[in-house]
Design a protein around this motif. Structure first.
Motif, PDB file in Angstrom:
ATOM      1  N   ASN A   1       0.808  -1.220   0.000  1.00 40.73           N
ATOM      2  CA  ASN A   1       0.000   0.000   0.000  1.00 40.73           C
ATOM      3  C   ASN A   1       0.840   1.268   0.000  1.00 40.73           C
TER       4      ASN A   1
ATOM      5  N   TRP B   1     -16.730  -6.768   1.591  1.00 40.98           N
ATOM      6  CA  TRP B   1     -17.376  -5.692   2.339  1.00 40.98           C
ATOM      7  C   TRP B   1     -17.793  -6.112   3.745  1.00 40.98           C
TER       8      TRP B   1
ATOM      9  N   ARG C   1     -16.869  -6.611   7.280  1.00 40.37           N
ATOM     10  CA  ARG C   1     -15.773  -6.135   8.132  1.00 40.37           C
ATOM     11  C   ARG C   1     -15.135  -7.253   8.946  1.00 40.37           C
TER      12      ARG C   1
ATOM     13  N   ARG D   1      -8.628  -4.285   1.749  1.00 39.86           N
ATOM     14  CA  ARG D   1      -9.403  -3.090   2.122  1.00 39.86           C
ATOM     15  C   ARG D   1      -8.477  -1.919   2.430  1.00 39.86           C
ATOM     16  N   SER D   2      -7.330  -2.208   3.042  1.00 36.81           N
ATOM     17  CA  SER D   2      -6.382  -1.121   3.325  1.00 36.81           C
ATOM     18  C   SER D   2      -5.838  -0.531   2.026  1.00 36.81           C
TER      19      SER D   2
ATOM     20  N   TYR E   1      -8.504   1.851   0.844  1.00 36.83           N
ATOM     21  CA  TYR E   1      -8.472   3.103   1.603  1.00 36.83           C
ATOM     22  C   TYR E   1      -7.303   3.981   1.162  1.00 36.83           C
TER      23      TYR E   1
ATOM     24  N   GLU F   1      -8.406   5.585  -1.963  1.00 36.65           N
ATOM     25  CA  GLU F   1      -9.412   6.604  -1.638  1.00 36.65           C
ATOM     26  C   GLU F   1      -8.769   7.868  -1.084  1.00 36.65           C
ATOM     27  N   SER F   2      -7.631   7.720  -0.398  1.00 33.47           N
ATOM     28  CA  SER F   2      -6.984   8.883   0.216  1.00 33.47           C
ATOM     29  C   SER F   2      -6.498   9.881  -0.826  1.00 33.47           C
TER      30      SER F   2
ATOM     31  N   PHE G   1     -19.665   3.785   0.443  1.00 28.49           N
ATOM     32  CA  PHE G   1     -18.238   4.100   0.556  1.00 28.49           C
ATOM     33  C   PHE G   1     -17.939   5.450  -0.097  1.00 28.49           C
TER      34      PHE G   1
ATOM     35  N   ILE H   1     -16.947   9.430   1.827  1.00 28.90           N
ATOM     36  CA  ILE H   1     -15.590   9.968   1.679  1.00 28.90           C
ATOM     37  C   ILE H   1     -15.534  11.350   2.322  1.00 28.90           C
TER      38      ILE H   1
ATOM     39  N   ARG I   1      -4.131  15.804   1.823  1.00 31.80           N
ATOM     40  CA  ARG I   1      -5.529  15.423   2.051  1.00 31.80           C
ATOM     41  C   ARG I   1      -6.154  16.473   2.957  1.00 31.80           C
TER      42      ARG I   1
END
Length: 662
Positions: A417, A447, A449, A458-459, A462, A465-466, A495, A499, A556
């Motif tokens: 990542n 999805w 958890r 999932r990480s 994310y 997404e960042s 999701f 954000i 961000r």
């Protein structure tokens, strides 16, 4: 006199031979099995047939015996008895049977059974000594062998799919477990080795070498199908000796040292060989049980308390076998070496791992370097693009699940990542998109958890997404793959909706020095690249994600705006050119979510009501642009819904239709 001699022959007792030489047609049995849905109970009559064939299932194709002097001599008798079965030996068929036995390296009595049945199947045959009849018999022989293997595979498939607790399902699962208890997995592994190293056809007798190679590779793939089901559904475990045997078999296939690899010349044979290599690789990765190791790391379970199939000394032995692959220089070995490195890394991540002196002696980082010299994810992508994988009768989702777990374990072990610009991350992402796309069960699990297996992936999501909306292509591709099914589509929409933050480039003030994770504050309005008219307000705070160069950083910002709205804005302001990948991906994602879930469609149709403050704020910022207002008022959703209903396709919108407000 001739009739008297014949009468005497008929009156003579039949010559007895081993009962195990007889078999009822496996072609017929498989047709019955194949006609029964996997999700339904089998008829009692069919269940009894399966139980009665236990010995044949256990022996598999080795039940077809090599030539025997006893069987050859038995054919000199006018009649033979095989258990409760009797056969009259016809002179014209006997000679053919002897020839077939020599060609196929098959027991003479079994050859006669095959010839006799083939003569009944095709009554138009006039010349029993001709090549045409011989060719028919050879094909029938391979068909019987392959249908036998397909019957065994079907037993394990039924045991995998039927879980209703009925008498039939209990019997089927019981038969599968009985086969494993009696050593089926070990026997199949031995048979696979023999198949790939033994050439049984005499080329001087009949020129069927190409046919033999193609059919034998089909058999080997069927055997690997069965072994995969045995290990994947935990009917049995793969001990170190079996794992090393599989590994050496994999090595022989890659190096071409086996006989059949040298003879695989036709397109069909080469494709089957490639499929066998991929199957073996997936079995080897599956039997490392990376999912169990991920669970142990997640739950902080020490090595001694975990259910790891290999001992420390066995791990050292296996490491030596895997290390030998680095000299081959073949891309197919890359994923195996990387999977083994990941296995070792996860072991070292377990609590109290330093107490085991053996593990630190193994250099898993060296394995990683060796693996990446071979481009492991290039071959993973090649596997995912194989038509034979998708067309397989077995559990395709099982193969995909193995690759998903492998990639997840790799991400967890080596922090992929954080390697944002690493080319391997692109290959990993491509692989994940192919794995999840079209697989609702895998998307649903992602999805959830509680799914620790998907946690590392999932990480990765994310992390992508960042950087939204500065970078969107990779995020959109992964979200599209993860939107399969009603619940998954809703999860993707939620999701995007949740954000919180906007990422953009930030010019570092002259004389200032910032590091990753530092907090910065804007001293003026900051333009958001890619969304015309949208600005980060003065005084906004943000976290530095990455230093681009000496005076530029990616930040961000703490700016509340739904990702759905930001994505709609990007679509509204794009040029809609054919090469606009981001726009096409966004449209495809919206269409997939709407086609899977009507609640998502309703949300998009009522976007103004769901996010009134944000829509009003953004509408003012972009000066009431008509295309933007059209999208934010639900016009885009109405048009997209109509297009999906009309065409039934993911994306077939026209440029003019998007630019003109309804």
């Amino acid at each position: 006199m001739a009739s008297a001699a014949a009468a005497i022959d008929q009156a003579a007792p039949p010559k007895p031979v081993e009962e195990s030489l007889w078999w009822d047609s496996f072609v017929t049995l498989f047709e019955e099995l194949d006609a029964a849905p996997l999700s339904s109970d089998l008829p009692n009559r069919l269940v009894e047939k399966l139980k009665n064939n236990h010995a044949w299932f256990l022996s598999s194709v080795s039940g077809f015996r090599p030539p025997s002097q006893v069987s050859k001599a038995a054919l000199d008798s006018p009649q033979i008895s095989i258990g409760s079965h009797r056969l009259s030996v016809k002179p014209e068929l006997k000679e053919v049977a002897l020839r077939v036995g020599s060609c196929l390296c098959l027991d003479e009595v079994q050859s006669y059974i095959l010839v006799d049945r083939s003569s009944v199947l095709d009554k138009s045959v006039a010349d029993f000594d001709g090549q045409e009849f011989l060719h028919l018999i050879v094909l029938q022989y391979f068909l019987e062998r392959q249908c036998l293997l397909k019957c065994i595979r079907r037993i394990f498939m039924h045991a995998l799919y039927i879980t209703n607790g009925s008498h039939s399902s209990d019997v089927i699962r019981g038969e599968a477990l009985r086969l494993i208890h009696d050593g089926l997995d070990k026997k199949l592994l031995t048979i696979s080795q023999d198949l790939l190293s033994f050439v049984s056809l005499d080329k001087k007798e009949v020129d069927f070498i190409t046919l033999w190679v193609e059919e034998t590779l089909i058999e080997d793939n069927l055997i690997l199908d069965i072994l995969f089901l045995c290990y994947y559904d935990s009917f049995c475990t793969c001990g170190s000796e079996q794992w090393k045997t599989l590994c050496l078999l994999f090595k022989e296939l890659l190096s071409g040292s086996d006989n059949i690899g040298k003879l695989a010349a036709s397109v069909e044979a080469k494709n089957s060989l490639s499929h066998a290599v991929a199957q073996l690789l997936l079995i080897l990765i599956e039997t490392l049980d990376l999912e169990n190791l991920l669970r142990m790391v997640h739950d902080e379970v020490p090595f001694r308390q975990g259910n790891i199939v290999f001992s420390l000394s066995e791990i050292q032995e296996i490491d030596g076998v895997v290390s030998s692959f680095s000299t081959l220089g073949l891309v197919e070995a890359g994923p195996l070496i990387l999977a083994w490195a990941t296995f070792l890394c996860l072991l070292l991540s377990l609590p109290k791992s330093k107490d085991y002196n053996l593990l630190p002696e193994i250099d898993h980082i060296a394995h990683v370097r060796q693996a990446f010299e071979l481009g492991p994810f290039n071959y993973v992508l090649e596997i995912l693009h194989m038509d034979s994988l998708r067309d397989l009768d077995g559990p395709v989702s099982g193969f995909l699940s193995i690759l998903r777990t492998f990639i997840s374990a790799f991400i967890a072990s080596y922090e992929v990542n954080h390697q944002i610009e690493d080319n391997n991350q692109f290959l990993v992402l491509d692989s994940l998109c192919l794995i999840y796309h079209g697989e609702e069960s895998l998307s649903t699990q992602f999805w959830d958890r509680e799914s620790f297996v998907d946690g590392p992936i999932r990480s990765l999501l994310y992390m992508l997404e960042s950087e939204f909306p500065f970078r969107t292509v990779k995020l959109l591709r992964l979200l599209s793959a993860l939107s399969e099914g009603k619940w998954s589509a809703e999860c993707v929409y939620n999701f995007l909706s949740k954000i919180s933050g906007v990422t953009s480039l930030f010019e570092i003030p002259h004389g200032s020095h910032v590091n990753v994770h530092d907090t910065v504050v804007t001293q003026h309005q900051l333009y958001v690249l890619g969304i015309e008219g949208l600005y980060i307000p003065i005084g906004s705070r943000g976290s530095v994600l990455r230093i681009v160069d000496s005076n530029l950083a990616l930040v961000r910002w703490e700016y509340k705006c739904s990702g759905v709205i930001l994505l709609l804005l990007r679509v509204a302001q794009s040029s809609f050119s054919v090469n606009n990948e981001e726009t096409c991906l966004a449209l495809n994602l919206f269409c997939r979510m709407m086609s899977f879930n009507m609640a998502v469609t309703s949300a998009l149709l009522n976007i103004e009501r769901l996010f009134p403050a944000q829509v009003d704020q953004i509408g003012g910022v972009v000066n009431k642009n008509t295309s933007v207002l059209w999208l934010l008022s639900g016009g885009f959703a109405r048009m997209l819904l109509a297009d999906c209903v009309e065409t039934g396709e993911d994306f077939s919108l026209t440029t003019s239709g998007m630019l003109d407000p309804l």
